[in-house]
Design a protein around this motif. Structure first.
Motif, PDB file in Angstrom:
ATOM      1  N   LEU A  33       0.845  -1.188   0.000  1.00 24.88           N
ATOM      2  CA  LEU A  33       0.000   0.000   0.000  1.00 24.88           C
ATOM      3  C   LEU A  33       0.881   1.239   0.000  1.00 24.88           C
ATOM      4  O   LEU A  33       1.774   1.385   0.837  1.00 24.88           O
ATOM      5  N   TRP A  34       0.628   2.132  -0.961  1.00 27.32           N
ATOM      6  CA  TRP A  34       1.403   3.373  -1.088  1.00 27.32           C
ATOM      7  C   TRP A  34       0.474   4.537  -0.785  1.00 27.32           C
ATOM      8  O   TRP A  34      -0.488   4.785  -1.502  1.00 27.32           O
ATOM      9  N   LYS A  35       0.750   5.233   0.310  1.00 25.91           N
ATOM     10  CA  LYS A  35      -0.164   6.254   0.809  1.00 25.91           C
ATOM     11  C   LYS A  35      -0.454   7.361  -0.212  1.00 25.91           C
ATOM     12  O   LYS A  35      -1.612   7.780  -0.356  1.00 25.91           O
ATOM     13  N   GLY A  39      -3.515   3.347  -2.781  1.00 31.82           N
ATOM     14  CA  GLY A  39      -3.748   2.044  -3.395  1.00 31.82           C
ATOM     15  C   GLY A  39      -2.476   1.224  -3.401  1.00 31.82           C
ATOM     16  O   GLY A  39      -1.418   1.645  -2.903  1.00 31.82           O
ATOM     17  N   LEU A  40      -2.584   0.031  -3.984  1.00 31.77           N
ATOM     18  CA  LEU A  40      -1.439  -0.866  -4.036  1.00 31.77           C
ATOM     19  C   LEU A  40      -0.493  -0.480  -5.170  1.00 31.77           C
ATOM     20  O   LEU A  40      -0.922  -0.041  -6.237  1.00 31.77           O
TER      21      LEU A  40
END
Length: 232
Positions: A33-35, A39-40
């Motif tokens: 997960l990338w803030k 999303g992924l």
């Protein structure tokens, strides 16, 4: 993130083309997960002879080896764009149509962008965009021809080269050197006594033609050039 390189069980050794040379690299991939994107994102971790590297990809199914090889080809891609921009000038086009709405170069919000209001405008905009693409494509073809001439006529290019090079960095002449030679040959052919057929056609458009007026006086006039206009 770099702590993941200590987890050797995640990595596998594979052969991969790194900047044109095949070598064995340790590679791993995982979706995290990338803030900033909420999303992924697929992260590709690799250890090459140049050191560790981390790549990010929005395609969660991207093959990690392919991602690394594609990243390593960026040098050739960037070099090509540098030649297209600074040597061939393919991005210096000035095509425009009144059907395109005026916008700021840096719009603050996409919702403020205006779209065409009619099908006729959309057709003219497509023609304008097609002109962009053709101009760039013709420049790309010209760049490819310079490279082909460099490969097939290496000795002839160096023989005709009148410039100064402190040292030759490689055996093959560069695209810039080939362009310099061809430009010089065209100018010499343009002003020669017996130019080639193509140059004679060019001379017919460039040089003025003398015609006799009814009074018997000489005057100079230039032939009218036909131009293709996208929109009137």
């Amino acid at each position: 993130m770099f702590d993941l390189f200590d987890q050797r069980e995640r990595f596998s050794d594979v052969e991969c083309a790194i900047y044109g040379k095949v070598e064995t690299v340790s590679i791993a991939s995982l979706n995290l997960l990338w803030k900033p994107t909420a999303g992924l994102i697929r992260f590709v971790l690799a250890v090459t002879k140049r050191g560790p590297i981390i790549l990010m990809c929005s395609d969660l199914n991207q093959d990690p080896v392919a991602a690394l090889e594609l990243y390593c080809t960026r040098v050739r891609i960037e070099t090509m764009f540098d030649m297209l921009k600074n040597l061939m000038g393919v991005f210096h086009y000035r095509f425009w149509t009144k059907s395109l709405e005026r916008h700021s170069r840096k719009p603050r919000k996409n919702k403020d962008l205006k779209k065409p209001t009619s099908g006729e405008q959309m057709g003219k905009i497509r023609l304008c965009f097609a002109a962009y693409e053709r101009f760039v494509m013709i420049g790309s073809i010209a760049l490819g021809l310079l490279q082909l001439i460099s490969i097939k006529y290496e000795k002839s290019v160096w023989k005709e080269f009148k410039g100064f090079l402190r040292t030759k960095s490689r055996k093959l002449p560069s695209e810039r050197t080939v362009k310099f030679v061809i430009a010089d040959l065209l100018v010499r052919d343009l002003f020669s006594i017996a130019p080639g057929a193509v140059i004679r056609v060019i001379q017919g458009y460039i040089f003025t033609k003398k015609i006799v007026e009814p009074e018997g006086q000489w005057s100079e006039s230039k032939p009218k050039l036909k131009s293709t206009v996208i929109e009137t």
